[in-house]
Design an enzyme around this catalytic site. Structure first.
Site, PDB file in Angstrom:
ATOM      1  N   GLN A   1      -4.933  -1.405   9.457  1.00 47.60           N
ATOM      2  CA  GLN A   1      -4.807  -2.743   8.871  1.00 47.60           C
ATOM      3  C   GLN A   1      -5.429  -3.793   9.801  1.00 47.60           C
ATOM      4  OE1 GLN A   1      -3.415  -3.453   5.706  1.00 47.60           O
ATOM      5  NE2 GLN A   1      -4.276  -5.464   6.135  1.00 47.60           N
TER       6      GLN A   1
ATOM      7  N   LYS B   1       0.851  -1.201   0.000  1.00 49.06           N
ATOM      8  CA  LYS B   1       0.000   0.000   0.000  1.00 49.06           C
ATOM      9  C   LYS B   1       0.887   1.252   0.000  1.00 49.06           C
ATOM     10  CE  LYS B   1      -3.880  -2.348   2.052  1.00 49.06           C
ATOM     11  NZ  LYS B   1      -4.539  -2.835   3.256  1.00 49.06           N
TER      12      LYS B   1
ATOM     13  N   ASP C   1     -11.399   2.646   3.841  1.00 46.49           N
ATOM     14  CA  ASP C   1     -11.741   1.222   3.776  1.00 46.49           C
ATOM     15  C   ASP C   1     -13.259   1.039   3.701  1.00 46.49           C
ATOM     16  OD1 ASP C   1      -9.883  -0.732   3.533  1.00 46.49           O
ATOM     17  OD2 ASP C   1      -9.524  -1.027   5.675  1.00 46.49           O
TER      18      ASP C   1
END
Ligand code: NDP
Length: 300
Positions: free
Chosen positions: A101, A57, A124
């Site tokens: 994460q 990422k 997200d």
């Protein structure tokens, strides 16, 4: 295209072109705001797979010309310290997107951490506010994997209006937002799950099948209607063959059998997987534009 006419959907190539389009938008944002869009990624602990995801990422964010802020915290980080970091990132004007994460170490409350993220920075798309906006048909930051899957479907089929779509799996991360996105495109949507009766029969009615289950090659070729378009979200590692260290990666669909029936299908790997990070960058660009009061970049 294979000999029976079924197309393999090249998610890797589509993701690369999406990343290029995003990269081309970044200077325009910079011109108007005097800064690049910024993505903050928080990693708690040293889970090997998460380390790899966070590193890719970071690389992709930099390659798109955006700012990447990495925060690596020890595995024994306390809940209040993690929430305090999220709140600091919420208040940081240089940060447009925040991604924590997952999975977090077991002692941490994932839901509470996700709920602490400013919904306008929730790249997200996991905050209930964004899930609610999506369900209400409002502009929302949407989970990356289903949005990437929708992009591949629209690229294959154009207008999805009126098509029968079956989504197998109802997770918050994939199945539920996927169904909402397909509904927004005017599909007739069926959500299937572990309690669905006669799943093969349900799947057989679908023009579009999205499999997001996590069971290796569960969806068989003869479950699929001729001409269906199939998005295989599953990532499953098989047991290693003799002499091999690692098993093969397969999806939730028995691809070889499916090829005799489908019009197009995503491969595993190289289908949906590469779309996830590209859409994360897309969400960061969109979040940055909205926060700066700019119009949403065209074509995203
Ligand atoms: P979850 O485990 O959260 O959800 C799985 C879903 O599948 C559940 O809704 C479950 O139903 C349903 N299910 C389980 N068994 C069956 C069955 N026998 N018949 C029908 N439905 C069943 O998984 P995720 O949604 O997080 O992920 C799904 C897959 O996608 C995984 O392989 C994951 O690795 C992959 N994935 C890939 C990504 C990518 O970038 N390509 C990103 C995210 C996920 P119920 O609700 O009834 O339990």
């Amino acid at each position: 295209m294979t000999k029976n006419g079924a197309a393999i959907i090249n998610g890797k190539a589509y993701a690369a072109s999406l990343r290029e389009r995003i990269k081309a938008e970044v200077p325009k944002f910079q011109e108007q705001t005097g800064r690049a869009p910024g993505l903050a990624v928080v990693l708690v602990g040293d889970d090997a797979a998460s380390q790899v995801y966070v590193a890719s990422k970071h690389k992709a964010t930099i390659a798109a010309g955006m700012e990447s802020f990495e925060h690596r915290l020890p595995a024994d980080t306390k809940q209040e310290d993690l929430i305090a970091l999220v709140e600091k990132l919420n208040a940081d004007e240089a940060v447009d997107g925040i991604l924590v994460q997952l999975p977090l170490p077991g002692h941490l409350d994932e839901k509470a951490v996700v709920m602490a993220i400013d919904p306008d920075k929730d790249v997200d798309g996991l905050h209930v506010i964004n899930a609610g906006r999506l369900a209400n048909g409002e502009e929302a930051l949407t989970p990356c994997t289903p949005l990437g899957s929708l992009m591949l479907l629209k690229d294959q089929l154009g207008d999805l209006s009126g098509l029968n779509a079956v989504v197998v799996g109802r997770s918050i991360l994939v199945g539920k937002p996927m169904a909402q996105l397909l509904l927004r495109e005017n599909c007739t949507v069926t959500m299937a799950h572990s309690r669905t009766r006669d799943l093969p029969d349900v799947v057989r009615r679908a023009d579009i099948v999205v499999a997001a289950v996590g069971r290796a090659e569960m969806v068989k070729g003869d479950w699929l209607k001729d001409g269906a378009v199939v998005i295989d979200v599953g990532i499953n590692r098989l047991a290693p063959e003799a002499g091999k260290e690692k098993g093969r990666l397969v999806g939730d669909v028995a691809t070889a059998e499916a090829m005799d029936h489908v019009r197009a299908i995503t491969p595993v790997p190289g289908g949906v997987g590469p779309m996830t990070i590209a859409v994360l960058l897309r969400n960061t660009l969109v979040a940055a534009s909205m926060r700066a009061g700019l119009v949403k970049p065209e074509g995203f």
